[in-house]
Enzyme design. Structure first.
Site, PDB file in Angstrom:
ATOM      1  N   THR A  19      54.901 -21.929  -8.756  1.00  0.00           N
ATOM      2  CA  THR A  19      55.542 -20.611  -8.875  1.00  0.00           C
ATOM      3  C   THR A  19      54.607 -19.580  -9.501  1.00  0.00           C
ATOM      4  O   THR A  19      54.952 -18.402  -9.568  1.00  0.00           O
ATOM      5  CB  THR A  19      56.786 -20.720  -9.777  1.00  0.00           C
ATOM      6  OG1 THR A  19      56.377 -21.398 -10.983  1.00  0.00           O
ATOM      7  CG2 THR A  19      57.897 -21.508  -9.110  1.00  0.00           C
ATOM      8  N   GLY A  20      53.452 -20.007  -9.981  1.00  0.00           N
ATOM      9  CA  GLY A  20      52.564 -19.090 -10.709  1.00  0.00           C
ATOM     10  C   GLY A  20      51.744 -18.211  -9.783  1.00  0.00           C
ATOM     11  O   GLY A  20      51.729 -18.400  -8.562  1.00  0.00           O
ATOM     12  N   VAL A  78      48.591 -18.088  -9.280  1.00  0.00           N
ATOM     13  CA  VAL A  78      47.594 -18.852  -8.516  1.00  0.00           C
ATOM     14  C   VAL A  78      48.276 -19.850  -7.582  1.00  0.00           C
ATOM     15  O   VAL A  78      47.880 -20.012  -6.426  1.00  0.00           O
ATOM     16  CB  VAL A  78      46.594 -19.567  -9.459  1.00  0.00           C
ATOM     17  CG1 VAL A  78      45.673 -20.497  -8.689  1.00  0.00           C
ATOM     18  CG2 VAL A  78      45.785 -18.544 -10.244  1.00  0.00           C
ATOM     19  N   SER A 118      62.004 -23.958 -12.945  1.00  0.00           N
ATOM     20  CA  SER A 118      61.922 -23.601 -11.514  1.00  0.00           C
ATOM     21  C   SER A 118      62.510 -24.670 -10.597  1.00  0.00           C
ATOM     22  O   SER A 118      62.564 -24.454  -9.381  1.00  0.00           O
ATOM     23  CB  SER A 118      60.462 -23.396 -11.123  1.00  0.00           C
ATOM     24  OG  SER A 118      59.863 -22.479 -11.973  1.00  0.00           O
ATOM     25  N   CYS A 175      37.233 -17.834 -13.230  1.00  0.00           N
ATOM     26  CA  CYS A 175      37.242 -16.873 -12.121  1.00  0.00           C
ATOM     27  C   CYS A 175      36.064 -15.878 -12.185  1.00  0.00           C
ATOM     28  O   CYS A 175      35.396 -15.636 -11.176  1.00  0.00           O
ATOM     29  CB  CYS A 175      38.574 -16.133 -12.087  1.00  0.00           C
ATOM     30  SG  CYS A 175      39.098 -15.534 -13.701  1.00  0.00           S
ATOM     31  N   GLN A 210      38.458  -7.092 -15.656  1.00  0.00           N
ATOM     32  CA  GLN A 210      39.309  -8.158 -15.138  1.00  0.00           C
ATOM     33  C   GLN A 210      40.757  -7.707 -14.933  1.00  0.00           C
ATOM     34  O   GLN A 210      41.374  -7.115 -15.818  1.00  0.00           O
ATOM     35  CB  GLN A 210      39.237  -9.378 -16.076  1.00  0.00           C
ATOM     36  CG  GLN A 210      37.813  -9.893 -16.221  1.00  0.00           C
ATOM     37  CD  GLN A 210      37.672 -11.190 -16.990  1.00  0.00           C
ATOM     38  OE1 GLN A 210      36.635 -11.410 -17.608  1.00  0.00           O
ATOM     39  NE2 GLN A 210      38.659 -12.075 -16.973  1.00  0.00           N
ATOM     40  N   GLY A 260      44.987 -12.131 -13.472  1.00  0.00           N
ATOM     41  CA  GLY A 260      44.264 -13.266 -14.052  1.00  0.00           C
ATOM     42  C   GLY A 260      45.004 -13.885 -15.225  1.00  0.00           C
ATOM     43  O   GLY A 260      44.818 -15.050 -15.541  1.00  0.00           O
ATOM     44  N   ARG A 312      39.686  -6.491 -20.060  1.00  0.00           N
ATOM     45  CA  ARG A 312      40.889  -6.463 -19.215  1.00  0.00           C
ATOM     46  C   ARG A 312      41.162  -5.005 -18.831  1.00  0.00           C
ATOM     47  O   ARG A 312      41.141  -4.133 -19.700  1.00  0.00           O
ATOM     48  CB  ARG A 312      42.072  -7.028 -19.995  1.00  0.00           C
ATOM     49  CG  ARG A 312      43.322  -7.240 -19.174  1.00  0.00           C
ATOM     50  CD  ARG A 312      43.226  -8.387 -18.227  1.00  0.00           C
ATOM     51  NE  ARG A 312      43.049  -9.672 -18.902  1.00  0.00           N
ATOM     52  CZ  ARG A 312      42.770 -10.807 -18.269  1.00  0.00           C
ATOM     53  NH1 ARG A 312      42.619 -10.847 -16.960  1.00  0.00           N
ATOM     54  NH2 ARG A 312      42.621 -11.929 -18.953  1.00  0.00           N
ATOM     55  N   HIS A 339      38.656  -9.048  -9.768  1.00  0.00           N
ATOM     56  CA  HIS A 339      37.789  -8.802 -10.929  1.00  0.00           C
ATOM     57  C   HIS A 339      36.480  -8.169 -10.444  1.00  0.00           C
ATOM     58  O   HIS A 339      35.960  -8.527  -9.380  1.00  0.00           O
ATOM     59  CB  HIS A 339      37.411 -10.122 -11.621  1.00  0.00           C
ATOM     60  CG  HIS A 339      38.528 -10.805 -12.363  1.00  0.00           C
ATOM     61  ND1 HIS A 339      39.804 -10.307 -12.495  1.00  0.00           N
ATOM     62  CD2 HIS A 339      38.515 -11.982 -13.047  1.00  0.00           C
ATOM     63  CE1 HIS A 339      40.532 -11.151 -13.219  1.00  0.00           C
ATOM     64  NE2 HIS A 339      39.785 -12.166 -13.555  1.00  0.00           N
TER      65      HIS A 339
HETATM   66  P1  A2P Z   1      57.411 -22.108 -14.116  1.00  0.00           P
HETATM   67  O1  A2P Z   1      57.466 -20.929 -13.196  1.00  0.00           O
HETATM   68  O2  A2P Z   1      58.471 -23.122 -13.807  1.00  0.00           O
HETATM   69  O3  A2P Z   1      57.344 -21.722 -15.569  1.00  0.00           O
HETATM   70  P2  A2P Z   1      51.365 -18.138 -14.323  1.00  0.00           P
HETATM   71  O4  A2P Z   1      49.934 -18.488 -14.666  1.00  0.00           O
HETATM   72  O5  A2P Z   1      51.487 -17.174 -13.198  1.00  0.00           O
HETATM   73  O6  A2P Z   1      52.133 -17.717 -15.549  1.00  0.00           O
HETATM   74  O7  A2P Z   1      52.043 -19.509 -13.788  1.00  0.00           O
HETATM   75  C1  A2P Z   1      52.063 -20.688 -14.536  1.00  0.00           C
HETATM   76  C2  A2P Z   1      52.585 -21.821 -13.651  1.00  0.00           C
HETATM   77  O8  A2P Z   1      52.571 -23.031 -14.423  1.00  0.00           O
HETATM   78  C3  A2P Z   1      54.027 -21.648 -13.202  1.00  0.00           C
HETATM   79  O9  A2P Z   1      54.186 -22.215 -11.924  1.00  0.00           O
HETATM   80  C4  A2P Z   1      54.786 -22.449 -14.243  1.00  0.00           C
HETATM   81  O10 A2P Z   1      56.040 -22.912 -13.791  1.00  0.00           O
HETATM   82  C5  A2P Z   1      53.870 -23.600 -14.439  1.00  0.00           C
HETATM   83  N1  A2P Z   1      54.094 -24.282 -15.699  1.00  0.00           N
HETATM   84  C6  A2P Z   1      53.985 -23.771 -16.947  1.00  0.00           C
HETATM   85  N2  A2P Z   1      54.289 -24.725 -17.879  1.00  0.00           N
HETATM   86  C7  A2P Z   1      54.569 -25.859 -17.192  1.00  0.00           C
HETATM   87  C8  A2P Z   1      54.946 -27.196 -17.565  1.00  0.00           C
HETATM   88  N3  A2P Z   1      55.070 -27.556 -18.844  1.00  0.00           N
HETATM   89  N4  A2P Z   1      55.162 -28.096 -16.581  1.00  0.00           N
HETATM   90  C9  A2P Z   1      55.018 -27.736 -15.278  1.00  0.00           C
HETATM   91  N5  A2P Z   1      54.663 -26.505 -14.862  1.00  0.00           N
HETATM   92  C10 A2P Z   1      54.446 -25.569 -15.805  1.00  0.00           C
END
Ligand code: A2P
Length: 334
Positions: free
Chosen positions: A13-14, A16, A42, A130, A157, A161, A236, A243
């Site tokens: 979901t992040g 990246v 999520s 990156c 940046q 990021g 930033r 970047h």
């Molecule tokens: P979630 O959306 O469920 O929090 P970004 O860098 O854009 O903030 O995204 C971070 C990513 O890492 C998201 O997909 C987030 O999921 C996931 N994430 C963060 N903490 C955990 C965890 N403890 N276990 C699994 N996924 C994680």
């Protein structure tokens, strides 16, 4: 390796993770099955891949059975905890965090530079920082031709990021400033809208930040160049995506603009955009969502011997993260 591997994206979901899914699809990576993992927050949410909705599962230590390739981008602590578990379960991990980059038993790879290093992995391969990856896309071909000794660089940046929350923060703050409301801060220690912050990652006793030292440390490992030196200021800026890095590089051999341009125009994954008379130079707004990095403002450095200045821009979610990770996965199939 299975020719149609079962691939997992951890952190799906992040900022990246979403790009990893898109990149697998766009590059026709031969995915046998795709598993999407994120935090419990999520679980059950769905994301599209090749027109199909895939439900996200919560990452647990049992998530890796049957998975061939695990693309991790869920932060350093998640990687530290789960990447060794995944490797033990038989996956090859491509890790986007900084957790294993400087580990001597883990290759750190930019395929255009050191694709052969993929071969000696022991279950984990690290994806570089990156800003480092983007800078090396232009610096490495120059190094091969002229032998780089050291660089002085400043980065500009983008907020993506930092992650999805930082994109929201920039949008929200722009709205607040324009509406004359007080500015609220959650992600960055200072207002990022209409501002620049000379602070990326945490500070070290030397006064540099961790992000700034990645250029020298990771650059040495990727280029196989243990005496490479880099003095960097990471900044930033209120840009959504891509970047930019202003680099002054000092070489062993004399370098001219013409010779540098010949080298850079042949470099893989890099486009030369350099016609100042026509106001043509790389801009993050237009490099965003592109696979190739762009280099311009190529000129002889007036303050260094055998020096060259250039401005290199790359989409840090792609070449700086998701694209590079998928390219490493492609190497695994070769
Ligand atoms: P979630 O959306 O469920 O929090 P970004 O860098 O854009 O903030 O995204 C971070 C990513 O890492 C998201 O997909 C987030 O999921 C996931 N994430 C963060 N903490 C955990 C965890 N403890 N276990 C699994 N996924 C994680």
């Amino acid at each position: 390796m299975n020719r149609n591997p079962h691939v997992a994206v951890i952190g799906a979901t992040g900022a990246v993770g979403v790009e990893m899914i898109k990149t697998l699809e766009k590059r026709n990576f031969p995915v046998g099955k795709l598993t999407l993992l994120a935090s419990a927050r999520s679980a059950g949410k769905k994301l599209k891949y090749r027109g199909q909705e895939i439900a996200i599962k919560e990452l647990t230590k049992d998530s890796f059975t049957g998975i061939d390739i695990a693309l991790f981008s869920a932060g350093g602590s998640t990687s530290k905890e789960f990447a060794p578990i995944a490797a033990k379960a038989g996956c090859v991990v491509v890790d986007n965090s900084s957790a294993f980059r400087m580990d001597n038993s883990v290759p750190l790879v930019v395929p255009e530079i050191n694709r052969a290093d993929v071969k000696w992995h022991k279950g984990i391969i690290a994806n570089p920082n990156c800003t480092t990856a983007i800078t090396l896309m232009a610096l490495y071909p120059l190094h091969q031709a002229f032998g780089v000794k050291r660089i002085f660089a400043s980065s500009y940046q983008a907020v993506s990021g930092t992650g999805a929350k930082a994109i929201e923060e920039l949008e929200r703050q722009v709205g607040e400033v324009v509406a004359g409301k007080p500015v609220t801060k959650e992600v960055y220690p200072h207002q990022i809208a209409f501002n620049v912050l000379p602070h990326v990652d945490s500070f070290l006793p030397s006064g540099y930040t961790k992000e700034e030292m990645k250029m020298e440390n990771e650059g040495r490992k990727i280029m196989h160049h243990p005496s490479f030196r880099a003095s960097v200021t990471c900044v930033r800026v209120p840009v959504y995506r891509a970047h930019s890095v202003a680099v002054s590089a000092e070489f062993e051999k004399p370098v001219t603009v013409e010779a540098a341009r010949v080298v850079l125009s042949k470099a893989p994954g890099l486009d030369v955009v350099d016609d100042p008379e026509k106001k043509e130079y790389p801009l993050p707004l237009y490099v965003a969502e592109k696979y190739n990095c762009q280099v311009g403002r190529i000129r002889v450095d007036c303050a260094l011997d055998n020096g060259l200045c250039f401005w290199v821009v790359g989409d840090q979610l792609l070449k700086g993260a998701a694209l590079n990770a998928v390219q490493i996965a492609e190497e695994l199939l070769k």
